[in-house]
Design a protein around this motif. Sequence first.
Motif, PDB file in Angstrom:
ATOM      1  N   SER A   1      15.766  12.572  42.500  1.00  0.00           N
ATOM      2  CA  SER A   1      16.088  11.558  43.116  1.00  0.00           C
ATOM      3  C   SER A   1      17.430  11.855  44.084  1.00  0.00           C
ATOM      4  O   SER A   1      18.201  12.467  43.514  1.00  0.00           O
ATOM      5  N   GLU A   2      17.623  11.120  44.977  1.00  0.00           N
ATOM      6  CA  GLU A   2      19.182  11.032  45.576  1.00  0.00           C
ATOM      7  C   GLU A   2      19.500  12.664  45.885  1.00  0.00           C
ATOM      8  O   GLU A   2      20.647  12.727  45.858  1.00  0.00           O
ATOM      9  N   LEU A   3      18.712  13.373  46.157  1.00  0.00           N
ATOM     10  CA  LEU A   3      18.597  14.956  46.630  1.00  0.00           C
ATOM     11  C   LEU A   3      19.570  14.704  48.170  1.00  0.00           C
ATOM     12  O   LEU A   3      20.437  15.800  48.313  1.00  0.00           O
ATOM     13  N   SER A   4      19.068  13.869  48.959  1.00  0.00           N
ATOM     14  CA  SER A   4      19.751  13.828  50.300  1.00  0.00           C
ATOM     15  C   SER A   4      19.781  12.237  50.720  1.00  0.00           C
ATOM     16  O   SER A   4      18.892  11.616  50.387  1.00  0.00           O
ATOM     17  N   ALA A   5      20.883  12.110  51.602  1.00  0.00           N
ATOM     18  CA  ALA A   5      20.793  10.629  52.220  1.00  0.00           C
ATOM     19  C   ALA A   5      19.808  10.751  53.212  1.00  0.00           C
ATOM     20  O   ALA A   5      19.081   9.634  53.721  1.00  0.00           O
ATOM     21  N   GLU A   6      19.216  11.809  54.038  1.00  0.00           N
ATOM     22  CA  GLU A   6      18.525  11.760  54.986  1.00  0.00           C
ATOM     23  C   GLU A   6      17.410  13.087  54.879  1.00  0.00           C
ATOM     24  O   GLU A   6      17.616  13.713  54.169  1.00  0.00           O
ATOM     25  N   THR A   7      16.422  12.881  55.818  1.00  0.00           N
ATOM     26  CA  THR A   7      15.448  13.814  55.976  1.00  0.00           C
ATOM     27  C   THR A   7      15.847  14.890  56.955  1.00  0.00           C
ATOM     28  O   THR A   7      16.252  14.356  58.004  1.00  0.00           O
TER      29      THR A   7
ATOM     30  N   LEU B   1      13.859  24.769  54.160  1.00  0.00           N
ATOM     31  CA  LEU B   1      12.929  24.315  55.196  1.00  0.00           C
ATOM     32  C   LEU B   1      12.859  23.069  55.395  1.00  0.00           C
ATOM     33  O   LEU B   1      12.700  22.307  56.392  1.00  0.00           O
ATOM     34  N   HIS B   2      13.030  22.020  53.958  1.00  0.00           N
ATOM     35  CA  HIS B   2      12.744  20.717  54.237  1.00  0.00           C
ATOM     36  C   HIS B   2      13.820  20.014  53.204  1.00  0.00           C
ATOM     37  O   HIS B   2      13.879  20.724  52.030  1.00  0.00           O
ATOM     38  N   VAL B   3      14.425  19.028  53.359  1.00  0.00           N
ATOM     39  CA  VAL B   3      15.343  18.273  52.684  1.00  0.00           C
ATOM     40  C   VAL B   3      14.964  16.693  52.749  1.00  0.00           C
ATOM     41  O   VAL B   3      14.935  16.427  53.859  1.00  0.00           O
ATOM     42  N   ASP B   4      14.932  16.097  51.608  1.00  0.00           N
ATOM     43  CA  ASP B   4      14.783  14.727  51.808  1.00  0.00           C
ATOM     44  C   ASP B   4      15.267  13.757  50.496  1.00  0.00           C
ATOM     45  O   ASP B   4      15.478  14.869  49.584  1.00  0.00           O
ATOM     46  N   PRO B   5      15.405  12.724  50.308  1.00  0.00           N
ATOM     47  CA  PRO B   5      15.829  12.226  49.241  1.00  0.00           C
ATOM     48  C   PRO B   5      15.063  12.528  47.805  1.00  0.00           C
ATOM     49  O   PRO B   5      15.822  12.701  46.833  1.00  0.00           O
ATOM     50  N   LEU B   6      13.878  12.928  47.855  1.00  0.00           N
ATOM     51  CA  LEU B   6      13.128  13.158  46.778  1.00  0.00           C
ATOM     52  C   LEU B   6      12.579  14.520  46.588  1.00  0.00           C
ATOM     53  O   LEU B   6      12.254  15.059  45.499  1.00  0.00           O
ATOM     54  N   GLN B   7      12.817  15.387  47.651  1.00  0.00           N
ATOM     55  CA  GLN B   7      12.204  16.658  47.739  1.00  0.00           C
ATOM     56  C   GLN B   7      13.194  17.733  48.445  1.00  0.00           C
ATOM     57  O   GLN B   7      13.322  17.450  49.507  1.00  0.00           O
ATOM     58  N   ILE B   8      12.974  19.046  47.938  1.00  0.00           N
ATOM     59  CA  ILE B   8      13.650  20.023  48.788  1.00  0.00           C
ATOM     60  C   ILE B   8      12.574  21.082  48.845  1.00  0.00           C
ATOM     61  O   ILE B   8      12.150  21.664  47.837  1.00  0.00           O
TER      62      ILE B   8
ATOM     63  N   SER C   1      13.721  26.026  63.689  1.00  0.00           N
ATOM     64  CA  SER C   1      13.972  27.077  64.124  1.00  0.00           C
ATOM     65  C   SER C   1      14.821  28.180  63.170  1.00  0.00           C
ATOM     66  O   SER C   1      14.957  27.765  62.094  1.00  0.00           O
ATOM     67  N   PHE C   2      14.609  29.438  63.473  1.00  0.00           N
ATOM     68  CA  PHE C   2      15.159  30.567  62.675  1.00  0.00           C
ATOM     69  C   PHE C   2      16.260  30.928  63.393  1.00  0.00           C
ATOM     70  O   PHE C   2      16.461  30.879  64.406  1.00  0.00           O
ATOM     71  N   PRO C   3      17.349  31.238  62.674  1.00  0.00           N
ATOM     72  CA  PRO C   3      17.455  31.506  61.051  1.00  0.00           C
ATOM     73  C   PRO C   3      17.353  30.174  60.553  1.00  0.00           C
ATOM     74  O   PRO C   3      18.233  29.074  61.002  1.00  0.00           O
ATOM     75  N   LEU C   4      16.997  30.075  59.408  1.00  0.00           N
ATOM     76  CA  LEU C   4      17.197  28.677  58.463  1.00  0.00           C
ATOM     77  C   LEU C   4      18.216  28.254  58.098  1.00  0.00           C
ATOM     78  O   LEU C   4      19.025  29.403  57.686  1.00  0.00           O
ATOM     79  N   PRO C   5      18.849  27.253  57.847  1.00  0.00           N
ATOM     80  CA  PRO C   5      20.058  27.064  57.506  1.00  0.00           C
ATOM     81  C   PRO C   5      20.330  26.944  56.077  1.00  0.00           C
ATOM     82  O   PRO C   5      19.266  26.992  55.249  1.00  0.00           O
ATOM     83  N   ARG C   6      21.362  27.265  55.655  1.00  0.00           N
ATOM     84  CA  ARG C   6      21.712  27.450  54.112  1.00  0.00           C
ATOM     85  C   ARG C   6      22.344  25.964  53.610  1.00  0.00           C
ATOM     86  O   ARG C   6      22.188  25.665  52.435  1.00  0.00           O
ATOM     87  N   ILE C   7      22.685  25.094  54.434  1.00  0.00           N
ATOM     88  CA  ILE C   7      23.023  23.658  54.239  1.00  0.00           C
ATOM     89  C   ILE C   7      22.490  22.680  55.494  1.00  0.00           C
ATOM     90  O   ILE C   7      22.444  23.035  56.561  1.00  0.00           O
ATOM     91  N   ALA C   8      21.970  21.684  54.720  1.00  0.00           N
ATOM     92  CA  ALA C   8      21.520  20.627  55.587  1.00  0.00           C
ATOM     93  C   ALA C   8      21.580  19.352  55.046  1.00  0.00           C
ATOM     94  O   ALA C   8      21.502  19.118  53.836  1.00  0.00           O
ATOM     95  N   ASN C   9      22.398  18.423  55.820  1.00  0.00           N
ATOM     96  CA  ASN C   9      22.682  17.297  55.268  1.00  0.00           C
ATOM     97  C   ASN C   9      23.597  17.212  54.194  1.00  0.00           C
ATOM     98  O   ASN C   9      23.529  16.293  53.358  1.00  0.00           O
ATOM     99  N   GLY C  10      24.539  17.924  54.315  1.00  0.00           N
ATOM    100  CA  GLY C  10      25.395  18.429  53.128  1.00  0.00           C
ATOM    101  C   GLY C  10      24.992  18.828  51.733  1.00  0.00           C
ATOM    102  O   GLY C  10      25.642  18.753  50.852  1.00  0.00           O
TER     103      GLY C  10
END
Length: 133
Positions: A12-18, A49-56, A23-32
């Motif tokens: 929970s509260e893994l990120s504030a936004e989705t 690949l994906h970051v949202d408040p409940l899942q990475i 594209s590649f290369p994939l980032p190592r940091i997203a939404n902080g």
Amino acid sequence: MAQGSIFSLFGSELSAETFDAQSFPLPRIANGVRVEVVAAGVVYEAPLLHVDPLQINAIFPSDVPVGPATSRVVRAGQASNAEPVKVVRTYPGLFVTNALQVRQEAHSNHRQEAAAQRYVDGQPQQLTLDAPA
């Protein structure tokens, strides 16, 4: 965890936004947010690949050495508790959209292997490590 495998973290509260990688290369940091794996005192960052408040969803770094490690999520400079991880070269498994079904099947299977279903001519067929697609 297998080197180079796709994995998911739930919380929970893994990120504030989705965030969804576009594209590649994939980032190592997203939404902080970043996922760190620490092995033998070296920190490795997982491509996201994906970051949202409940899942990475991320890719486990392929250069992490085989053996014991820890993983943690870092958001806005605040690190989660480090969780132990056993790093292996390969590990067969399925990445599916219905994880609940996989968990239910795995619990009923004494070998504790992942299982899923596919449909052939409208009839369900169970897939396991012994009987893949």
